[in-house]
Design a protein around this motif. Sequence first.
Motif, mmCIF file in Angstrom:
data_model
loop_
_atom_site.group_PDB
_atom_site.id
_atom_site.type_symbol
_atom_site.label_atom_id
_atom_site.label_comp_id
_atom_site.label_asym_id
_atom_site.label_seq_id
_atom_site.Cartn_x
_atom_site.Cartn_y
_atom_site.Cartn_z
ATOM 1 N N GLN A 1 35.496 -39.110 5.990
ATOM 2 C CA GLN A 1 34.893 -38.711 7.270
ATOM 3 C C GLN A 1 35.331 -37.274 7.600
ATOM 4 O O GLN A 1 34.520 -36.431 7.967
ATOM 5 N N ILE A 2 36.628 -37.043 7.426
ATOM 6 C CA ILE A 2 37.191 -35.726 7.706
ATOM 7 C C ILE A 2 36.631 -34.676 6.755
ATOM 8 O O ILE A 2 36.297 -33.567 7.161
ATOM 9 N N PHE A 3 36.524 -35.047 5.485
ATOM 10 C CA PHE A 3 35.996 -34.073 4.529
ATOM 11 C C PHE A 3 34.579 -33.664 4.923
ATOM 12 O O PHE A 3 34.243 -32.479 4.943
ATOM 13 N N GLU A 4 33.777 -34.633 5.288
ATOM 14 C CA GLU A 4 32.385 -34.339 5.672
ATOM 15 C C GLU A 4 32.334 -33.491 6.936
ATOM 16 O O GLU A 4 31.539 -32.550 7.030
ATOM 17 N N ALA A 5 33.197 -33.824 7.898
ATOM 18 C CA ALA A 5 33.223 -33.072 9.157
ATOM 19 C C ALA A 5 33.672 -31.630 8.911
ATOM 20 O O ALA A 5 33.098 -30.672 9.453
ATOM 21 N N GLN A 6 34.681 -31.468 8.038
ATOM 22 C CA GLN A 6 35.169 -30.124 7.716
ATOM 23 C C GLN A 6 34.092 -29.317 7.015
ATOM 24 O O GLN A 6 33.945 -28.121 7.243
ATOM 25 N N LYS A 7 33.379 -29.987 6.136
ATOM 26 C CA LYS A 7 32.304 -29.347 5.377
ATOM 27 C C LYS A 7 31.281 -28.737 6.340
ATOM 28 O O LYS A 7 30.877 -27.580 6.174
ATOM 29 N N GLU A 8 30.935 -29.515 7.342
ATOM 30 C CA GLU A 8 29.973 -29.030 8.346
ATOM 31 C C GLU A 8 30.506 -27.797 9.057
ATOM 32 O O GLU A 8 29.798 -26.812 9.259
ATOM 33 N N VAL A 9 31.785 -27.893 9.478
ATOM 34 C CA VAL A 9 32.408 -26.768 10.185
ATOM 35 C C VAL A 9 32.450 -25.526 9.285
ATOM 36 O O VAL A 9 32.101 -24.415 9.705
ATOM 37 N N ILE A 10 32.841 -25.726 8.023
ATOM 38 C CA ILE A 10 32.931 -24.605 7.074
ATOM 39 C C ILE A 10 31.561 -23.963 6.861
ATOM 40 O O ILE A 10 31.420 -22.743 6.841
ATOM 41 N N ARG A 11 30.534 -24.787 6.736
ATOM 42 C CA ARG A 11 29.184 -24.243 6.549
ATOM 43 C C ARG A 11 28.739 -23.453 7.785
ATOM 44 O O ARG A 11 28.067 -22.434 7.679
ATOM 45 N N LYS A 12 29.153 -23.942 8.946
ATOM 46 C CA LYS A 12 28.814 -23.238 10.194
ATOM 47 C C LYS A 12 29.501 -21.864 10.203
ATOM 48 O O LYS A 12 28.878 -20.851 10.511
ATOM 49 N N PHE A 13 30.790 -21.846 9.846
ATOM 50 C CA PHE A 13 31.525 -20.564 9.767
ATOM 51 C C PHE A 13 30.831 -19.646 8.751
ATOM 52 O O PHE A 13 30.674 -18.453 8.972
ATOM 53 N N GLY A 14 30.457 -20.244 7.610
ATOM 54 C CA GLY A 14 29.815 -19.484 6.531
ATOM 55 C C GLY A 14 28.517 -18.837 6.999
ATOM 56 O O GLY A 14 28.240 -17.680 6.678
ATOM 57 N N GLU A 15 27.730 -19.588 7.740
ATOM 58 C CA GLU A 15 26.455 -19.037 8.225
ATOM 59 C C GLU A 15 26.686 -17.893 9.211
ATOM 60 O O GLU A 15 25.941 -16.920 9.237
ATOM 61 N N HIS A 16 27.713 -18.019 9.998
ATOM 62 C CA HIS A 16 28.045 -16.979 10.962
ATOM 63 C C HIS A 16 28.609 -15.749 10.238
ATOM 64 O O HIS A 16 28.353 -14.605 10.623
ATOM 65 N N GLY A 17 29.356 -15.983 9.160
ATOM 66 C CA GLY A 17 29.898 -14.884 8.332
ATOM 67 C C GLY A 17 31.099 -14.197 8.932
ATOM 68 O O GLY A 17 31.709 -14.699 9.881
ATOM 69 N N HIS A 18 31.477 -13.068 8.337
ATOM 70 C CA HIS A 18 32.627 -12.276 8.787
ATOM 71 C C HIS A 18 33.876 -13.129 8.976
ATOM 72 O O HIS A 18 34.491 -13.122 10.044
ATOM 73 N N CYS A 19 34.229 -13.859 7.939
ATOM 74 C CA CYS A 19 35.411 -14.715 8.060
ATOM 75 C C CYS A 19 36.148 -14.878 6.730
ATOM 76 O O CYS A 19 35.567 -14.693 5.658
ATOM 77 N N VAL A 20 37.426 -15.202 6.858
ATOM 78 C CA VAL A 20 38.263 -15.560 5.710
ATOM 79 C C VAL A 20 38.635 -17.034 5.898
ATOM 80 O O VAL A 20 39.169 -17.404 6.955
ATOM 81 N N ILE A 21 38.334 -17.851 4.918
ATOM 82 C CA ILE A 21 38.644 -19.285 5.025
ATOM 83 C C ILE A 21 39.652 -19.656 3.937
ATOM 84 O O ILE A 21 39.391 -19.443 2.745
ATOM 85 N N VAL A 22 40.780 -20.192 4.341
ATOM 86 C CA VAL A 22 41.823 -20.553 3.371
ATOM 87 C C VAL A 22 41.832 -22.067 3.131
ATOM 88 O O VAL A 22 41.895 -22.849 4.086
ATOM 89 N N GLY A 23 41.771 -22.457 1.861
ATOM 90 C CA GLY A 23 41.864 -23.871 1.486
ATOM 91 C C GLY A 23 40.603 -24.678 1.729
ATOM 92 O O GLY A 23 39.529 -24.137 1.959
ATOM 93 N N ARG A 24 40.762 -25.979 1.663
ATOM 94 C CA ARG A 24 39.686 -26.935 1.961
ATOM 95 C C ARG A 24 38.445 -26.809 1.089
ATOM 96 O O ARG A 24 37.336 -27.100 1.506
#
Lengths: 194, 194
Positions: free
Chosen positions: B78-101
């Motif tokens: 559940q957490i992995f799927e929820a994180q995936k959504e959040v990460i994709r949202k950050f990705g679409e917005h751009g201008h970010c550094v994402i560590v791990g996950r």
Amino acid sequence: MKKIITISREFGAGGSTIGKKVAEILGYEYYDKSIILQAASEKNIDISKVLKSDEEAPFLTGFTQSLFDFYNKPINDQIFEAQKEVIRKFGEHGHCVIVGRNANQILQEFDDSLHVFIHADPWWRVEYLKNNRMQDVSEEKIMRDLVRVDRKRCKYCTYYTNTEFGDSRYYDLCLNSGKFGLDECAKLIVELSR
Amino acid sequence: MKKIITISREFGAGGSTIGKKVAEILGYEYYDKSIILQAASEKNIDISKVLKSDEEAPFLTGFTQSLFDFYNKPINDQIFEAQKEVIRKFGEHGHCVIVGRNANQILQEFDDSLHVFIHADPWWRVEYLKNNRMQDVSEEKIMRDLVRVDRKRCKYCTYYTNTEFGDSRYYDLCLNSGKFGLDECAKLIVELSR
């Protein structure tokens, strides 16, 4: 200043071209297939047998293959040991770029070294080979060669060094040449070796 | 200009520090553990359970473990799927550094991305942790943690993305932070993202 640069590479990722550029910029010697020839001549090994066994682990699978390899094994091992000696000699002398032949593992304890791995997506490598070294070959044939050579290098690496080909932990720097381009890769390597 | 930078890392190799430096230089947002918290709050998942399952694959081996994991599996997935959504949202917005996950795999089809892996020799990482985040911990304990966390991240990576943690082919750039130092790594990443 890093005096020895080793470049391991996937087939068609432009590793040799990058290596040559780096050697040219730094004024270093460049070695790839020449190592095997030097090794052979130093040890009086038959050159034709040597070229056949270049970067090949001595056995695959299957009974026939085993029989074939049983007779070839001495030559492969002999060549690996001879190459190792030549590579170590180059390493001691320094100021060189060595492409392939597991030089990263052979020279792992040399302090003044930079160990690089060059890779790229298969589709990029097929296109690169089609536009450069394999212009008269069909894309299907190039793809088959890609799989075959990669597999051969993996086996050679595992068999002789007990490490995994392409695992970043065995290199200082790994670059996707398809993403950055060959010139940028060479520039980075030069920058990191200074 | 690369608008999304993902950093995967071995435990104690300085990946978060490098990520923060890069974000600061480029003026990007920096995300690591915050992702999991945002994911949990968006999906109304219990925060304490979430922190326990951070970067863990749902099961190990053995019967007791299986039973334990059977009940925990839903939370991890559940957490992995929820994180995936959040990460994709950050990705679409751009201008970010994402560590791990496993952000490199989650955002693999995003063109404006740079996927980095940071590693270092175990002895270097023990020293780094001893001098920084784990000053009061014995070196033996740090070494045990190193093995445990690395193994956990490997499993998490394989389980959720079917790729191999640390295999250079899944990243654009892999760096040995112990060899180059954290500042030089950050500098290189910035250079390649411009």
